[in-house]
Enzyme design. Sequence first.
Site, PDB file in Angstrom:
ATOM      1  N   SER A 141       0.880  -1.173   0.000  1.00 51.90           N
ATOM      2  CA  SER A 141       0.000   0.000   0.000  1.00 51.90           C
ATOM      3  C   SER A 141       0.911   1.215   0.000  1.00 51.90           C
ATOM      4  O   SER A 141       2.097   1.104   0.364  1.00 51.90           O
ATOM      5  CB  SER A 141      -0.846  -0.003   1.279  1.00 51.90           C
ATOM      6  OG  SER A 141      -1.430   1.274   1.494  1.00 51.90           O
ATOM      7  N   TYR A 154      -1.947  -1.464  10.416  1.00 47.47           N
ATOM      8  CA  TYR A 154      -1.909  -1.532   8.948  1.00 47.47           C
ATOM      9  C   TYR A 154      -0.596  -0.943   8.422  1.00 47.47           C
ATOM     10  O   TYR A 154       0.075  -1.535   7.571  1.00 47.47           O
ATOM     11  CB  TYR A 154      -3.114  -0.767   8.395  1.00 47.47           C
ATOM     12  CG  TYR A 154      -3.362  -0.916   6.914  1.00 47.47           C
ATOM     13  CD1 TYR A 154      -4.111  -1.988   6.411  1.00 47.47           C
ATOM     14  CD2 TYR A 154      -2.879   0.022   6.009  1.00 47.47           C
ATOM     15  CE1 TYR A 154      -4.361  -2.103   5.056  1.00 47.47           C
ATOM     16  CE2 TYR A 154      -3.122  -0.091   4.655  1.00 47.47           C
ATOM     17  CZ  TYR A 154      -3.874  -1.157   4.174  1.00 47.47           C
ATOM     18  OH  TYR A 154      -4.114  -1.272   2.822  1.00 47.47           O
TER      19      TYR A 154
END
Length: 259
Positions: A141, A154
């Site tokens: 990401s 995350y």
Amino acid sequence: MLKGKTALVTGSTSGIGLGIARALAAQGANIVVNGFGDAGEIAGIEKELQALGVATMYHGADMSRPSQIEDMVRAAEGRFGRIDVLVNNAGIQHVAPIEEFPAERWDAVIAINLSSAFHTTRMALPKMKRANWGRIVNVASVHGLVASAEKVAYVAAKHGIVGLTKVVALETAATGVTCNAICPGWVLTPLVQKQIDARAARDGLDNDAARRSLLGDKQPSMQFVTAEQIGAMAVFLCSPAADQIRGAAYNIDGGWYAQ
Ligand code: NAD
């Protein structure tokens, strides 16, 4: 380009993973589908991929469980001989300030978004090396490159998978196996729609206004990246043109990381 090869795409019952599975199948790769979902919908996904002329199998391994991951890798190898293309994509999100972040959610995010890629890679790599060809594509990401508040697990997992990518790329550098990461910005999938819904509720916005607000915070293009665009990038990383791309973390993010 990938005819006769087999791709295992974790978390391919939805969103980005499904987009990558479609793109790889369109190149002729047999697909091992993984992820949660309704049995009928999963059968529909397999049918759609098979219509592209490839073979498929589904394995519902929970990517937080190493024993189930092992069972999936062995089942894929039993059916297709080996995994040629490994796409580590399965992921979850949890949003909360660190003092309120449940320890159990931390463990789950790290297990699914990071540790699962360690397990699939260590299990699939020996056969790739023996064949002297393989592609490992980790869906990280832009949060593997920069941080945002309230996403401690995350961001830690995604920075971790970028690190894992580099180590695997070095350990395979003299072989025909490559390992790279893709770092998407916002993609409109169920994972992101949940965050849009939360923003709409928090700020009293309708869905469209909440989407614009989410994009406006981070993504200068004000447009979502699509799963098809990420699928195309994965195909490129599997192509001979990418033979010497090793340990890269490519952002595809509407300008997010350029700021
Ligand atoms: P999604 O929710 O649409 O899909 C997630 C997939 O992972 C589903 O198939 C789901 O069943 C599967 N999954 C979740 N937990 C699992 C588990 N324990 N075991 C097996 N499968 C499991 O989400 P998405 O947006 O397509 O996300 C896919 C990947 O892309 C994730 O790693 C995510 O972090 C990453 N990503 C997403 C965005 C975005 O904006 N959507 C941006 C950057 C990175």
